[in-house]
Design an enzyme around this catalytic site. Structure first.
Site, PDB file in Angstrom:
ATOM      1  N   CYS A  47       5.529   8.622  -7.509  1.00  0.00           N
ATOM      2  CA  CYS A  47       4.557   7.683  -8.073  1.00  0.00           C
ATOM      3  C   CYS A  47       3.234   7.695  -7.316  1.00  0.00           C
ATOM      4  O   CYS A  47       2.395   6.828  -7.529  1.00  0.00           O
ATOM      5  CB  CYS A  47       5.127   6.266  -8.101  1.00  0.00           C
ATOM      6  SG  CYS A  47       5.606   5.623  -6.489  1.00  0.00           S
ATOM      7  N   ASP A  93       0.766   7.460   0.959  1.00  0.00           N
ATOM      8  CA  ASP A  93       0.998   7.159   2.372  1.00  0.00           C
ATOM      9  C   ASP A  93       1.787   8.259   3.064  1.00  0.00           C
ATOM     10  O   ASP A  93       1.551   8.557   4.235  1.00  0.00           O
ATOM     11  CB  ASP A  93       1.737   5.821   2.528  1.00  0.00           C
ATOM     12  CG  ASP A  93       0.779   4.642   2.597  1.00  0.00           C
ATOM     13  OD1 ASP A  93      -0.400   4.867   2.959  1.00  0.00           O
ATOM     14  OD2 ASP A  93       1.187   3.518   2.298  1.00  0.00           O
ATOM     15  N   GLU A 131       7.746   6.767   1.846  1.00  0.00           N
ATOM     16  CA  GLU A 131       6.362   7.025   2.253  1.00  0.00           C
ATOM     17  C   GLU A 131       6.220   7.123   3.768  1.00  0.00           C
ATOM     18  O   GLU A 131       5.167   7.509   4.275  1.00  0.00           O
ATOM     19  CB  GLU A 131       5.440   5.943   1.696  1.00  0.00           C
ATOM     20  CG  GLU A 131       5.902   4.522   1.942  1.00  0.00           C
ATOM     21  CD  GLU A 131       5.100   3.500   1.146  1.00  0.00           C
ATOM     22  OE1 GLU A 131       3.988   3.835   0.695  1.00  0.00           O
ATOM     23  OE2 GLU A 131       5.584   2.374   0.983  1.00  0.00           O
TER      24      GLU A 131
END
Length: 586
Positions: free
Chosen positions: A506, A459, A435
């Site tokens: 995810c 993120d 991220e």
């Protein structure tokens, strides 16, 4: 009078229901002055709230001292000192006795006075103490007026919650209510409210400025989570049109629910893995109900954010075991604490940071409190020792190779201690959450020290675009389908495949129809999303072939702007699966 407002659609679908406004103590309560005969009773009510708050804080300080350390527990002793401070209690008494203010209104005014005082000082330490005062006043406020307690407006079977932003504690308080929709003034597609809404299939709109000034309890409200529109007290014609859309949305959900037991496959028969993102037990049950292949992301921070104090190793283990027993096929990826930024717990300290999302948070905070971190690691390792369980451990915000090596060393140390204690430990694979752009750029080096990779697109997008994902003013930049994001994602996925390391995405983009099509085109075959979005994505997959998605990807990668990508994919997905329009909130 009808009012239509535009925000950010963060959870698709349409809902029509009764407004319930959640005001924190920071919004001045609109209450009448006390009668003379009521003053004594109000003083007793305030004193009772103080006693309950002090009892809370004493218990918190004791448990945090034993589980985390004496220094972190000091914050709760400081909160007790504020509650006992004669200056504070005198101000409150005077406001109730002399100005005839109810305790909630007095709290608001006292907080405003302290805020003005702290704002005038240049001492950074004193400025940080304002957060402690706010915590104390919020605790008092909750004891004075528990959220939704004895409020007839909260009894509607079609409740539209309107709030500044939903905090985890408020989410818990709302757990037993029938939520039809959510509207928030702040936040974006990955805020607490948005994640809650998508997890439960609740239409939601965020970033609607000043909506609390335009809505009162009992108003009829329309929430269109697909378009981002909120309508307050619609005229009969508008209400009828939206109720029709609401029925169509419910009918679509019913149809999609029928594919629960069908395998997730592309139209050409190729299998794909659709996993669920969860925050707790309710989401795990929802994941099983929609036919998820497992849990691809368990956000453990919600266990800590909603816990009355600090969960110890046994409490964490019990929670993991309970969720593991409920989640599909007993397969779960547990992410270690991802705190900081907009998610803080007082006993781990708070720092006044100019850019908290890029500061002291996540794995960096865990390194700062190694014993606290190792308690969670131990609990996860022990959960992995459960019979017929497949448990993986995921670490957030890893930036460098050195950090991942440090994590592996700490986990190995915890594993050896548990084995020495004779406690069962499972073969828990260790994963990296991509991220941070630095990790994406250097993914080839990091792959040598991980067992699997999960891409945290929420993120990753905000860091790549230098735009706070929860700030409505820059939300137009936080687009997962921007050309820059697509290039980075394709490179990470290709690198994982080349190294033979399993990779899952995810982030929330996995559950967006247009994004899903391109991810499949990149070769991704494992995606984790909110449970409520999974049936729609499974249906979409059945309309796509691998070759179609590769063609879509090649075309999209040639486009220069995000808008061009969005428009092209909207037309393509609508053509291939026209029945899924209501599920797209991009």
């Amino acid at each position: 009078m009808r009012a239509m407002r535009k925000g950010i659609g963060v959870s698709p679908g349409v809902a029509v229901g009764t407004a319930y406004c959640i005001h924190e103590v920071f919004v001045r309560p609109q209450t009448r002055p006390l009668e003379a005969a009521e003053v004594a009773g109000e003083l007793r009510r305030f004193e009772k709230a103080v006693k309950k708050s002090l009892a809370d804080l004493r218990a918190l300080a004791q448990k945090v001292a034993s589980q985390v350390g004496k220094e972190p527990a000091a914050v709760f002793r400081a909160h007790q000192a504020i509650l006992r401070d004669p200056a504070f209690t005198t101000k409150m008494r005077q406001a109730i006795e002399t100005q005839r203010q109810p305790a909630e209104a007095a709290l608001h005014d006292v907080l405003a006075e302290y805020t003005a005082i702290f704002d005038r000082t240049h001492d950074e330490y004193l400025k940080q103490r304002l957060a402690d005062v706010r915590d104390v006043i919020l605790r008092l406020s909750e004891h004075l007026s528990p959220m939704l307690a004895n409020d007839p407006a909260a009894d509607s079977d079609r409740l539209i919650v309107v709030a500044q932003e939903l905090l985890p504690s408020q989410v818990v308080a709302l757990g037993g209510k029938r939520l039809a929709g959510i509207v928030t003034q702040s936040g974006g597609a990955t805020s607490h409210a948005a994640i809650l809404a998508r997890g439960q299939g609740i239409p939601a709109v965020s970033g609607v400025r000043d909506i609390l000034r335009q809505v009162t309890n009992g108003d009829l409200v329309v929430v269109d989570g697909s378009s981002g529109y909120v309508v307050v007290n619609p005229d009969p014609e508008t209400e009828s049109a939206y109720r029709k859309l609401q029925r169509e949305y419910f009918q679509l959900q019913d149809v999609l629910a029928e594919n629960r037991d069908a395998p997730a496959r592309l139209a050409d028969g190729e299998a794909i893995e659709l996993l669920a993102n969860i925050n707790g037990l309710t989401d795990a049950q929802a994941a099983t109900a929609v036919g998820a292949a497992g849990v691809g992301l368990f956000r453990t921070e919600y266990l800590f954010l909603t816990h009355p104090d600090v969960p110890d190793e046994e409490e964490q283990l019990a929670a993991y075991r309970e969720i593991l027993a409920t989640c599909p096929q007993r397969r779960i990826t547990i992410r270690t604490l991802d705190l900081g930024g907009d998610k803080t717990i007082p006993y781990l300290g708070r720092q006044r940071e100019a850019n908290p999302f890029m500061g002291w948070r996540s794995i960096r905070l865990s390194f700062e409190h190694p014993e606290f971190f190792l308690t969670q690691v131990r609990a996860i390792l022990r959960a992995g020792g459960e019979e017929h369980a497949e448990v993986r451990m995921l670490f957030p915000m890893i930036t460098t190779l050195e950090e991942m090596r440090r994590v592996r060393s700490m986990v190995n140390r915890a594993r050896k201690r548990l084995q020495a204690e004779g406690k069962p430990v499972g073969p828990v694979p260790l994963g990296l959450m991509v991220e941070v752009p630095a990790a994406a750029v250097c993914i080839d080096a990091l792959l040598s020290v991980v067992d699997f990779v999960s891409i945290g697109s929420n993120d990753l997008v905000q860091y790549l675009m230098a735009a706070d994902r929860d700030n409505p003013k820059v939300s137009h930049l936080c687009q997962p389908l921007s050309p820059a994001v697509l290039r980075v994602l394709r490179r990470v996925i290709e690198s994982c495949h080349k190294a033979g390391k399993p990779v899952t995405l995810c982030g929330e983009m996995a559950g967006l129809p247009r994004a899903f099509a391109l991810l499949v085109g990149m070769g991704l075959r494992s995606m984790s999303m909110s449970p409520a979005l999974l049936p729609g994505i499974k249906e979409l997959a059945s309309h796509l072939t691998a070759e179609q998605t590769r063609k879509m990807l090649r075309r999209a990668m040639k486009l220069k702007t995000t808008e061009q990508v969005l428009t092209y994919l909207r037309d393509e997905v609508d053509r291939l699966a026209p029945n899924l329009k209501l599920l797209d909130s991009m």
